[in-house]
Design a protein around this motif. Structure first.
Motif, PDB file in Angstrom:
ATOM      1  N   ALA A 182      42.577  49.109  37.895  1.00 32.84           N
ATOM      2  CA  ALA A 182      41.276  48.608  37.414  1.00 32.84           C
ATOM      3  C   ALA A 182      41.433  47.794  36.119  1.00 32.84           C
ATOM      4  CB  ALA A 182      40.332  49.771  37.192  1.00 32.84           C
ATOM      5  N   LEU A 183      42.276  48.295  35.193  1.00 33.22           N
ATOM      6  CA  LEU A 183      42.399  47.628  33.895  1.00 33.22           C
ATOM      7  C   LEU A 183      43.010  46.220  34.039  1.00 33.22           C
ATOM      8  CD1 LEU A 183      41.659  48.522  31.076  1.00 33.22           C
ATOM      9  CD2 LEU A 183      44.077  49.089  30.695  1.00 33.22           C
TER      10      LEU A 183
ATOM     11  N   LEU B 230      52.409  39.786  34.272  1.00 30.90           N
ATOM     12  CA  LEU B 230      52.284  40.458  35.575  1.00 30.90           C
ATOM     13  C   LEU B 230      53.444  40.079  36.486  1.00 30.90           C
ATOM     14  CD1 LEU B 230      48.468  40.165  36.286  1.00 30.90           C
ATOM     15  CD2 LEU B 230      49.769  42.247  35.806  1.00 30.90           C
ATOM     16  N   ARG B 231      53.843  38.826  36.410  1.00 32.53           N
ATOM     17  CA  ARG B 231      54.952  38.369  37.249  1.00 32.53           C
ATOM     18  C   ARG B 231      56.227  39.140  36.911  1.00 32.53           C
ATOM     19  NH1 ARG B 231      55.792  32.154  37.805  1.00 32.53           N
ATOM     20  NH2 ARG B 231      56.120  32.220  35.582  1.00 32.53           N
ATOM     21  N   GLU B 232      56.466  39.296  35.588  1.00 26.67           N
ATOM     22  CA  GLU B 232      57.671  40.036  35.180  1.00 26.67           C
ATOM     23  C   GLU B 232      57.590  41.492  35.643  1.00 26.67           C
ATOM     24  OE1 GLU B 232      57.724  39.343  30.981  1.00 26.67           O
ATOM     25  OE2 GLU B 232      58.381  37.247  31.283  1.00 26.67           O
ATOM     26  N   ARG B 233      56.396  42.072  35.478  1.00 31.40           N
ATOM     27  CA  ARG B 233      56.244  43.497  35.791  1.00 31.40           C
ATOM     28  C   ARG B 233      56.366  43.775  37.293  1.00 31.40           C
ATOM     29  NH1 ARG B 233      50.829  45.866  34.359  1.00 31.40           N
ATOM     30  NH2 ARG B 233      51.020  44.601  32.503  1.00 31.40           N
ATOM     31  N   HIS B 234      55.888  42.842  38.116  1.00 30.61           N
ATOM     32  CA  HIS B 234      55.859  43.102  39.564  1.00 30.61           C
ATOM     33  C   HIS B 234      56.889  42.283  40.329  1.00 30.61           C
ATOM     34  CE1 HIS B 234      52.400  45.620  38.928  1.00 30.61           C
ATOM     35  NE2 HIS B 234      51.821  44.646  38.258  1.00 30.61           N
ATOM     36  N   GLY B 235      57.900  41.811  39.613  1.00 31.41           N
ATOM     37  CA  GLY B 235      59.015  41.124  40.271  1.00 31.41           C
ATOM     38  C   GLY B 235      58.606  39.879  41.039  1.00 31.41           C
ATOM     39  N   GLY B 236      57.529  39.222  40.605  1.00 35.71           N
ATOM     40  CA  GLY B 236      57.127  37.948  41.231  1.00 35.71           C
ATOM     41  C   GLY B 236      56.261  38.134  42.470  1.00 35.71           C
ATOM     42  N   ALA B 237      55.983  39.403  42.855  1.00 29.82           N
ATOM     43  CA  ALA B 237      55.150  39.618  44.058  1.00 29.82           C
ATOM     44  C   ALA B 237      53.714  39.155  43.789  1.00 29.82           C
ATOM     45  CB  ALA B 237      55.158  41.101  44.419  1.00 29.82           C
ATOM     46  N   PRO B 238      52.999  38.715  44.839  1.00 26.02           N
ATOM     47  CA  PRO B 238      51.589  38.356  44.630  1.00 26.02           C
ATOM     48  C   PRO B 238      50.782  39.594  44.234  1.00 26.02           C
ATOM     49  CG  PRO B 238      52.191  38.202  46.972  1.00 26.02           C
ATOM     50  CD  PRO B 238      53.442  38.530  46.225  1.00 26.02           C
ATOM     51  N   VAL B 239      49.734  39.377  43.452  1.00 22.96           N
ATOM     52  CA  VAL B 239      48.929  40.533  43.042  1.00 22.96           C
ATOM     53  C   VAL B 239      47.525  40.422  43.627  1.00 22.96           C
ATOM     54  CG1 VAL B 239      50.204  41.076  40.936  1.00 22.96           C
ATOM     55  CG2 VAL B 239      48.352  39.389  40.833  1.00 22.96           C
ATOM     56  N   ALA B 240      47.029  41.564  44.122  1.00 19.78           N
ATOM     57  CA  ALA B 240      45.647  41.620  44.634  1.00 19.78           C
ATOM     58  C   ALA B 240      44.771  42.196  43.526  1.00 19.78           C
ATOM     59  CB  ALA B 240      45.585  42.494  45.871  1.00 19.78           C
ATOM     60  N   VAL B 241      43.635  41.556  43.322  1.00 22.94           N
ATOM     61  CA  VAL B 241      42.736  41.960  42.243  1.00 22.94           C
ATOM     62  C   VAL B 241      41.552  42.698  42.851  1.00 22.94           C
ATOM     63  CG1 VAL B 241      41.224  41.061  40.433  1.00 22.94           C
ATOM     64  CG2 VAL B 241      43.445  40.002  40.849  1.00 22.94           C
ATOM     65  N   ARG B 242      41.123  43.782  42.194  1.00 24.55           N
ATOM     66  CA  ARG B 242      39.968  44.526  42.712  1.00 24.55           C
ATOM     67  C   ARG B 242      38.680  43.832  42.299  1.00 24.55           C
ATOM     68  NH1 ARG B 242      41.439  50.620  42.777  1.00 24.55           N
ATOM     69  NH2 ARG B 242      43.691  50.438  42.613  1.00 24.55           N
ATOM     70  N   VAL B 243      37.983  43.306  43.261  1.00 26.05           N
ATOM     71  CA  VAL B 243      36.658  42.719  43.004  1.00 26.05           C
ATOM     72  C   VAL B 243      35.727  43.312  44.054  1.00 26.05           C
ATOM     73  CG1 VAL B 243      35.415  40.547  42.599  1.00 26.05           C
ATOM     74  CG2 VAL B 243      37.910  40.524  42.742  1.00 26.05           C
ATOM     75  N   PRO B 244      34.608  43.887  43.617  1.00 27.08           N
ATOM     76  CA  PRO B 244      33.716  44.506  44.601  1.00 27.08           C
ATOM     77  C   PRO B 244      33.296  43.493  45.667  1.00 27.08           C
ATOM     78  CG  PRO B 244      32.977  44.935  42.353  1.00 27.08           C
ATOM     79  CD  PRO B 244      34.122  43.984  42.243  1.00 27.08           C
ATOM     80  N   GLY B 245      33.481  43.838  46.922  1.00 26.97           N
ATOM     81  CA  GLY B 245      33.011  43.001  48.033  1.00 26.97           C
ATOM     82  C   GLY B 245      33.890  41.804  48.337  1.00 26.97           C
ATOM     83  N   ARG B 246      34.983  41.615  47.571  1.00 26.26           N
ATOM     84  CA  ARG B 246      35.843  40.450  47.825  1.00 26.26           C
ATOM     85  C   ARG B 246      37.304  40.861  47.836  1.00 26.26           C
ATOM     86  NH1 ARG B 246      33.730  35.306  46.955  1.00 26.26           N
ATOM     87  NH2 ARG B 246      35.709  34.517  47.741  1.00 26.26           N
TER      88      ARG B 246
END
Ligand code: HEM
Length: 417
Positions: free
Chosen positions: A6-7, A52-68
């Protein structure tokens, strides 16, 4: 793919997604551009995504957005995958763009799908000739740009530049008779401003009707213009609004390139010596530094492994264009990289996007802008008034608000271009 907590989701939304969209998807909002430059918001967005790229090894990130369902690709490879996968499975006709363009261009190629998209793209390519470095009307376009830009005052600010630029644009797109039709582009400006609000703004029906009538009138007149192609039942009036409004970006880029050249005397000398080939590279690098479409949005038409159909992909081009790891020259003006193959080796350097959705106006833009720059410089030196943080060799700022750029021209010895 990593789904953010969430953060981090809130962080990405507030520092990347919302500021990028708030600056105006269809028409840049001057006050927000000014704030973005002043508060360094673009730099903060790049820093957030780099972490975020460094932390997740370049993987795409999904963002929590209500309804999307919203995904941000963070690696060059994934960026390339999205652009190469246009329009299927990643259509450019996203919900946001459809909502924005319905205000004035519901049949635009950018928001079309399936067979409609194919026909409208073919029509657009027939008119704009994207594969030709010089359009078949290049001589006329250059003459128009020289004539209009030649009327600029010695001190150029955004208002004086825009007035002259729109005259040239109306002539290029619609023909000489449209030169003084300020009302047409003012109406388009109002419709675009409403488009920025997408579904949140009611349709301006009266403005739209007046705009459509004026556009049809111009298209009926027997003039040379870009909007001459016919084909497969595609109506030029359904496509020409994009050609008009997209020239706004070309004006911004012209002013920013001039600002850079004013502060980079060595590049300016090379531009004078080598002419338009080099100036085109200067324009490309200016768009790299300050992309006029910082978010390339796509929507999946089926499951791509990054969420269900309808997932929005948000490709944040500044992340790739200013990546200090991949590009040691990220924060400096480097036109030469567009001439020696260096930029071409990076699939996520996409000033005009890439793949089947690539800007079909790119070569017309490079021709018109480089001619405008050559005209301003012809017989003149230029000085950038004000600061703007352009102090090479210090890193160039992540935003350059074109509306507050002021340039002064002074006479120099006659120079042959
Ligand atoms: C500096 C000026 C310009 C830049 C940087 C630029 C950049 C772009 C980019 C990045 C896209 C892809 C958008 C996406 O993927 O969502 C695009 C699409 C497009 N551009 Fe441009 N553009 C410029 C000017 C123009 C001009 C002057 C025209 C027409 C004369 C034009 C016509 C189009 C069209 C029709 C599309 C939609 C293509 C499609 O969906 O197949 N652009 N442009």
């Amino acid at each position: 793919m990593t789904t953010l907590g969430a953060l981090d989701s809130v962080r990405v939304l507030t520092s990347v997604v919302v500021p990028t969209l708030a600056a105006g998807v269809i028409r840049r909002r001057p006050r927000l551009m000014w704030l973005t430059e002043r508060w360094g918001l673009d730099r903060r967005a790049i820093a957030t995504l780099t972490r975020l790229r460094e932390r997740h090894g370049g993987a795409p990130v999904a963002v929590r957005v209500p309804g999307r369902s919203l995904v941000l690709p963070l690696s060059e490879v994934d960026a390339g995958r999205v652009l190469a996968g246009t329009p299927d499975p990643f259509t450019p006709a996203t919900t946001e763009k459809r909502a924005a363009l319905r205000h004035f261009q519901p049949h635009g190629v950018l928001i079309s799908t399936g067979r409609d998209r194919d026909r409208r793209r073919a029509f657009t390519e027939a008119a704009l000739e994207p594969e030709r470095e010089l359009h078949s009307q290049a001589g006329r376009i250059a003459a128009v740009v020289r004539e209009e830009i030649g009327t600029l005052p010695a001190e150029i600010d955004w208002d004086s530049f825009a007035r002259v630029w729109w005259r040239a644009v109306r002539r290029i797109v619609l023909g000489d008779q449209a030169r003084d039709d300020d009302e047409l582009t003012d109406l388009l400006g109002r419709l675009r401003a409403a488009g920025n609000w997408a579904y949140l703004h009611p349709l301006r029906r009266r403005d739209r009707a007046r705009f459509d009538a004026a556009l049809a009138e111009h298209l009926r007149s027997p003039s040379d213009r870009l909007a001459t192609a016919h084909g497969d039942g595609v109506d030029p009036a359904g496509q020409a609004p994009h050609w008009l409004f997209a020239f706004d970006a070309a004006g911004m880029v012209t002013v920013r390139t001039l600002a850079l050249l004013a502060r980079h005397p060595r590049h300016l000398d090379t531009a004078r010596a080598e002419g338009q080939h080099y100036t085109r590279a200067c324009v490309l690098d200016t768009i790299r530094l300050w992309p006029t479409t910082p978010a390339l949005l796509r929507e999946s038409v089926r499951d791509t492994g990054w969420g269900p159909p309808g997932t929005t992909t948000f490709l944040h081009t500044p992340l790739f264009h200013r990546d200090p790891v991949a590009l040691p020259w990220a924060d400096r003006f480097a036109p030469e990289t567009w001439l020696d193959g260096t930029a071409a080796a990076h699939p996520a350097l996409v000033p005009f996007s890439a793949g089947a959705g690539q800007c079909p106006g790119r070569n017309v833009v490079l021709h018109a802008t480089s001619t405008a720059i050559a005209t301003v410089l012809d017989g003149h030196d230029i000085t950038l008034l004000g600061d703007h943080g352009l102090h090479p060799p210090q890193p160039l700022p992540a935003t350059l608000d074109n509306t507050s750029v002021r340039l002064r021209r002074t006479f120099r010895h006659p120079v042959a271009w």
